[in-house]
Design an enzyme around this catalytic site. Structure first.
Site, PDB file in Angstrom:
ATOM      1  N   HIS A 168      37.077 -36.776 -12.226  1.00 13.74           N
ATOM      2  CA  HIS A 168      38.688 -36.510 -12.073  1.00 13.74           C
ATOM      3  C   HIS A 168      38.203 -36.258 -10.423  1.00 13.74           C
ATOM      4  O   HIS A 168      37.958 -35.020 -10.279  1.00 13.74           O
ATOM      5  CB  HIS A 168      39.063 -36.068 -12.545  1.00 13.74           C
ATOM      6  CG  HIS A 168      40.410 -35.329 -12.671  1.00 13.74           C
ATOM      7  ND1 HIS A 168      41.598 -35.423 -13.430  1.00 13.74           N
ATOM      8  CD2 HIS A 168      41.223 -34.955 -11.250  1.00 13.74           C
ATOM      9  CE1 HIS A 168      42.543 -35.010 -13.046  1.00 13.74           C
ATOM     10  NE2 HIS A 168      42.767 -34.603 -11.367  1.00 13.74           N
ATOM     11  N   HIS A 170      38.185 -34.241  -7.346  1.00 16.78           N
ATOM     12  CA  HIS A 170      38.137 -32.945  -6.768  1.00 16.78           C
ATOM     13  C   HIS A 170      37.047 -32.137  -5.470  1.00 16.78           C
ATOM     14  O   HIS A 170      36.907 -33.497  -5.109  1.00 16.78           O
ATOM     15  CB  HIS A 170      37.365 -32.277  -8.044  1.00 16.78           C
ATOM     16  CG  HIS A 170      36.063 -32.424  -8.581  1.00 16.78           C
ATOM     17  ND1 HIS A 170      35.605 -33.557  -8.813  1.00 16.78           N
ATOM     18  CD2 HIS A 170      35.033 -31.856  -8.093  1.00 16.78           C
ATOM     19  CE1 HIS A 170      34.467 -33.227  -8.959  1.00 16.78           C
ATOM     20  NE2 HIS A 170      33.726 -32.487  -8.553  1.00 16.78           N
TER      21      HIS A 170
END
Length: 340
Positions: A168, A170
């Protein structure tokens, strides 16, 4: 009998002055895959909207709705679950014979860049990227109020080979009580040039790169993007502000508006032209305690992970770059993308 709590420490190399963080508890962080593998994309995603209870409580969030640690956010900042440094405690500077050490006090935060599962920052909207860049500003402004802390480093690891343990999208922020040796080397070198020439080396670099154009990737109102003359890695790319500013936290809203476009453009060119490589980027910024420095300029360094750093590089400090920066810049410059 319970094991004693492992205490993170900063230890100083007495020969070159480099500080090392000793953080045994980070061994427990997710590993997931071997270095050469891809990160799994079908497992549980703790950063996904709706899974807020699977992370540490948020520090900051830009929201459309809801309260802290609830759905409705657009960008979210949380403490790293396996921090390299910790915010609580005293520095306790001390010596052991010839060795210097202190507690690894600081902040280690994760910036979750979007609520949906997206691996590539380049595929986020320009407005989303702008908000991520402004979150960086907000967190540095807040953390520099802590008088124990002297420097903040923002960085992103994309892909397993670049050090990411979750797919994800980030980035991270580590604020520490010491100036990293790489930043100190830049400060020292740029100060020596300024004292000798009376000019900022970063301004001179921009001027020369714009004059020759061979290493320019793109230009915008506020930024110049180029592959540096002595690039260490294939397709290493720097983003420098045209305006003199030594601290990233001094960035203005108009600059962030522009930088969002620049970041999306550069990352999209790399994704399409280099077959979606793993990469790292870091934001180099001056220490908190200094006023604006006329000899230094904050900047972003972006490294696609296309080659290995091996024994010669580790042992000598030399780097072997198999792609000339002039060729890298030409390739990226000519990589066509849809308008961002």
């Amino acid at each position: 009998m319970a094991e004693p709590k492992k205490i993170q420490e900063l230890r100083k190399d007495p020969i070159v002055g480099r500080w090392v963080i000793i953080a045994p508890e980070r061994l427990a962080r997710p590993q997931g895959v071997a270095e050469e593998s891809e990160l799994p994309t079908d497992g549980f995603d703790p950063f996904l909207e709706g899974n807020e209870d699977a992370t540490t409580p948020e520090i900051l969030a830009y929201r459309n709705s809801g309260g802290p640690n609830e759905p409705g956010w657009r960008v979210r900042v949380i403490p790293n679950k396996f921090p390299a440094v910790t915010i609580d405690g005293d520095l306790d500077k001390r010596g052991v014979g010839i060795y210097d050490m202190m507690n690894a006090i600081g902040a280690h935060e994760v910036i979750v860049e979007c609520p949906h599962r997206e691996m590539n920052m380049s595929r986020l909207s320009v407005e989303n990227i702008r908000e991520v860049l402004w979150v960086y500003h907000d967190r540095l402004v807040d953390l520099k109020r802590d008088m124990r802390l002297v420097h903040g480093l923002i960085f992103k690891n994309k892909g397993a080979r670049a050090g990411a343990s979750l797919d994800h999208s980030h980035s991270q922020l580590i604020v520490s009580p010491i100036v990293p040796v790489t930043i100190q080397e830049e400060l020292n070198g740029s100060k020596s040039f300024y004292d000798y020439r009376g000019r900022c080396i970063f301004a001179d670099m921009i001027q020369q790169e714009l004059a020759t154009e061979t290493r320019i990737v793109l230009e915008s109102e506020h930024f110049v993007v180029f592959c540096p003359f002595a690039s260490r890695f294939p397709f290493e790319t720097w983003i420098l502000p045209r305006q003199q500013s030594s601290h990233y936290e001094s960035i203005t809203k108009p600059m962030v508006e522009d930088l969002g476009n620049v970041m999306k453009t550069v990352l999209t060119k790399m994704e399409l032209g280099l077959d979606d490589p793993p990469y790292n980027y870091v934001i180099h910024s001056a220490p908190f305690s200094s006023q604006d420095l006329p000899h230094y300029r904050w900047h972003i360094e972006l490294f696609p992970r296309l080659s290995r750093v091996a024994g010669f590089e580790w042992g000598s400090g030399f780097y072997i770059n198999t792609v000339a920066p002039e060729n890298a810049a030409k390739f990226l410059r000519e990589t066509e993308i849809d308008e961002v």
